[in-house]
Design an enzyme around this catalytic site. Structure first.
Site, PDB file in Angstrom:
ATOM      1  N   TYR A   1     -13.532  -4.756  10.751  1.00 23.30           N
ATOM      2  CA  TYR A   1     -12.311  -3.949  10.595  1.00 23.30           C
ATOM      3  C   TYR A   1     -11.519  -3.923  11.906  1.00 23.30           C
ATOM      4  O   TYR A   1     -10.328  -4.252  11.941  1.00 23.30           O
ATOM      5  CB  TYR A   1     -12.670  -2.527  10.165  1.00 23.30           C
ATOM      6  CG  TYR A   1     -11.478  -1.602  10.076  1.00 23.30           C
ATOM      7  CD1 TYR A   1     -10.679  -1.594   8.937  1.00 23.30           C
ATOM      8  CD2 TYR A   1     -11.151  -0.736  11.116  1.00 23.30           C
ATOM      9  CE1 TYR A   1      -9.576  -0.755   8.839  1.00 23.30           C
ATOM     10  CE2 TYR A   1     -10.056   0.103  11.034  1.00 23.30           C
ATOM     11  CZ  TYR A   1      -9.273   0.100   9.895  1.00 23.30           C
ATOM     12  OH  TYR A   1      -8.178   0.935   9.811  1.00 23.30           O
TER      13      TYR A   1
ATOM     14  N   ASP B   1      -1.249  -7.288  -5.399  1.00 28.62           N
ATOM     15  CA  ASP B   1      -2.607  -7.524  -4.934  1.00 28.62           C
ATOM     16  C   ASP B   1      -2.488  -8.402  -3.693  1.00 28.62           C
ATOM     17  O   ASP B   1      -2.203  -9.597  -3.782  1.00 28.62           O
ATOM     18  CB  ASP B   1      -3.418  -8.230  -6.021  1.00 28.62           C
ATOM     19  CG  ASP B   1      -4.826  -8.580  -5.561  1.00 28.62           C
ATOM     20  OD1 ASP B   1      -5.178  -8.301  -4.394  1.00 28.62           O
ATOM     21  OD2 ASP B   1      -5.585  -9.151  -6.370  1.00 28.62           O
TER      22      ASP B   1
ATOM     23  N   SER C   1       1.799   3.639  -2.074  1.00 28.65           N
ATOM     24  CA  SER C   1       1.509   4.953  -2.652  1.00 28.65           C
ATOM     25  C   SER C   1       0.127   5.465  -2.279  1.00 28.65           C
ATOM     26  O   SER C   1      -0.387   6.392  -2.882  1.00 28.65           O
ATOM     27  CB  SER C   1       1.645   4.900  -4.180  1.00 28.65           C
ATOM     28  OG  SER C   1       0.766   3.927  -4.735  1.00 28.65           O
TER      29      SER C   1
ATOM     30  N   GLY D   1       0.825  -1.205   0.000  1.00 31.04           N
ATOM     31  CA  GLY D   1       0.000   0.000   0.000  1.00 31.04           C
ATOM     32  C   GLY D   1       0.849   1.241   0.000  1.00 31.04           C
ATOM     33  O   GLY D   1       0.503   2.267   0.596  1.00 31.04           O
TER      34      GLY D   1
ATOM     35  N   LYS E   1      -7.905  -5.594  12.847  1.00 30.13           N
ATOM     36  CA  LYS E   1      -6.790  -4.738  13.268  1.00 30.13           C
ATOM     37  C   LYS E   1      -6.289  -5.111  14.662  1.00 30.13           C
ATOM     38  O   LYS E   1      -5.088  -5.028  14.944  1.00 30.13           O
ATOM     39  CB  LYS E   1      -7.222  -3.267  13.226  1.00 30.13           C
ATOM     40  CG  LYS E   1      -7.397  -2.701  11.823  1.00 30.13           C
ATOM     41  CD  LYS E   1      -6.066  -2.668  11.067  1.00 30.13           C
ATOM     42  CE  LYS E   1      -6.181  -1.890   9.771  1.00 30.13           C
ATOM     43  NZ  LYS E   1      -4.881  -1.793   9.052  1.00 30.13           N
TER      44      LYS E   1
ATOM     45  N   ASN F   1       1.198  -2.386   5.358  1.00 27.52           N
ATOM     46  CA  ASN F   1       0.338  -1.215   5.452  1.00 27.52           C
ATOM     47  C   ASN F   1      -0.983  -1.374   4.692  1.00 27.52           C
ATOM     48  O   ASN F   1      -1.991  -0.822   5.088  1.00 27.52           O
ATOM     49  CB  ASN F   1       1.089   0.013   4.915  1.00 27.52           C
ATOM     50  CG  ASN F   1       0.187   1.215   4.734  1.00 27.52           C
ATOM     51  OD1 ASN F   1      -0.378   1.727   5.703  1.00 27.52           O
ATOM     52  ND2 ASN F   1       0.027   1.660   3.492  1.00 27.52           N
TER      53      ASN F   1
ATOM     54  N   SER G   1      -4.579   0.072  13.834  1.00 25.48           N
ATOM     55  CA  SER G   1      -5.485   1.223  13.857  1.00 25.48           C
ATOM     56  C   SER G   1      -5.880   1.506  15.298  1.00 25.48           C
ATOM     57  O   SER G   1      -5.816   0.625  16.164  1.00 25.48           O
ATOM     58  CB  SER G   1      -6.738   0.921  13.040  1.00 25.48           C
ATOM     59  OG  SER G   1      -7.766   1.872  13.288  1.00 25.48           O
TER      60      SER G   1
END
Length: 264
Positions: A172, A70, A21, A19, A176, A97, A149
């Site tokens: 989520y 991916d 960019s 991840g 995390k 990330n 997170s």
């Protein structure tokens, strides 16, 4: 004894960022390149990867390898890792990330939607770690930084989100939180192999399109002890610390960069 400048130097190190960019990934990648690391910029948006690679190479004089990745695909991960090793022959720093997920409420979420959120957080972190860790063991050194997170630490407060549509789904935070535990497991089981593992948990770092919702941003700001949301560049110092010898005796730790969100 090393100077502070030497402690934070990543010269001759190779960092692999998934991840790379994206919204937060760009700041993470810039931090490592600015400290002197050569970087593998991996992610789905190869055009953005290439643009960032050109920018960082020109600005900091490091080698940048943009690679399509991916993270939902084991074959894509294998290919990406092989390209990185062909180019640099090692990976010193791994930054997990990237993530993806699904939306929904507990009472209406299907098994498939639940599993998508788990796959896009902890499962993909496992897959990429599983692919690179053996090389770190062989070389007798390595540094893994997993991005969790604030919602891996605390639950979203529904009063803040209202009808904004920004509330995080249940899978989520579960995924995390699992990343934090997985990080501790790596630290405890691979420390004697010369490998450190730490976690970084960002707080409210809204994307540009979310920043346009002034009412919602104000709600986030009012919740936070610092009274504002974060800027992506405010992750750079924490990443530089965890990635470098400045944190050489730190492992199994979760560093919250959240303006105090999880301190309430």
């Amino acid at each position: 004894m090393k100077s502070l400048q030497e402690l934070f130097s990543l010269e001759n190190k190779v960092a692999f960022i998934s991840g790379a960019s994206g919204h937060l990934g760009s700041a993470i990648s810039e931090s490592l390149a600015e400290c002197g690391a050569n970087v593998v910029l991996a992610g789905r948006n190869q055009e953005n990867n290439k643009r960032l690679a050109e920018k960082l190479a020109n600005q900091f004089g490091v080698i940048c390898l943009p690679v399509y990745l991916d993270i939902s695909s084991r074959d894509s991960i294998t290919n990406c890792v092989e390209l990185a090793l062909k180019e640099f022959e090692k990976v010193d720093i791994l930054i997990n990330n990237a993530s993806y997920g699904s939306t929904g409420k507990i009472e209406s979420m299907s098994d498939k939607d639940w599993e998508i959120g788990i796959d896009g957080t902890i499962n993909q972190t496992f897959r990429l770690t599983n692919s690179i860790l053996p090389y770190m063991v062989t070389q007798g050194s390595g540094n893994i930084i997993n991005i969790s997170s604030m919602y891996g630490v605390v639950s979203p407060n529904p009063e803040i989100y209202g009808d904004s549509g920004q509330n995080n789904p249940p899978n989520y935070g579960v995924g995390k939180a699992a990343i934090i535990q997985f990080t501790k497991y790596i630290a405890c089981h691979y420390g004697k192999e010369g490998i450190r593992a730490n976690c970084l948990s960002p707080g409210p770092f809204p994307k540009p399109e979310v920043l346009e919702n002034g009412e919602f941003i104000n709600q986030l700001a009012c919740k936070n002890p610092l009274g504002r949301v974060g800027r992506p560049e405010e992750l750079k110092g924490a990443i530089a610390y965890l990635a470098s010898d400045a944190s050489s005796f730190v492992t199994g730790h979760n560093l919250s960069v959240d303006g105090g969100w999880t301190a309430w």
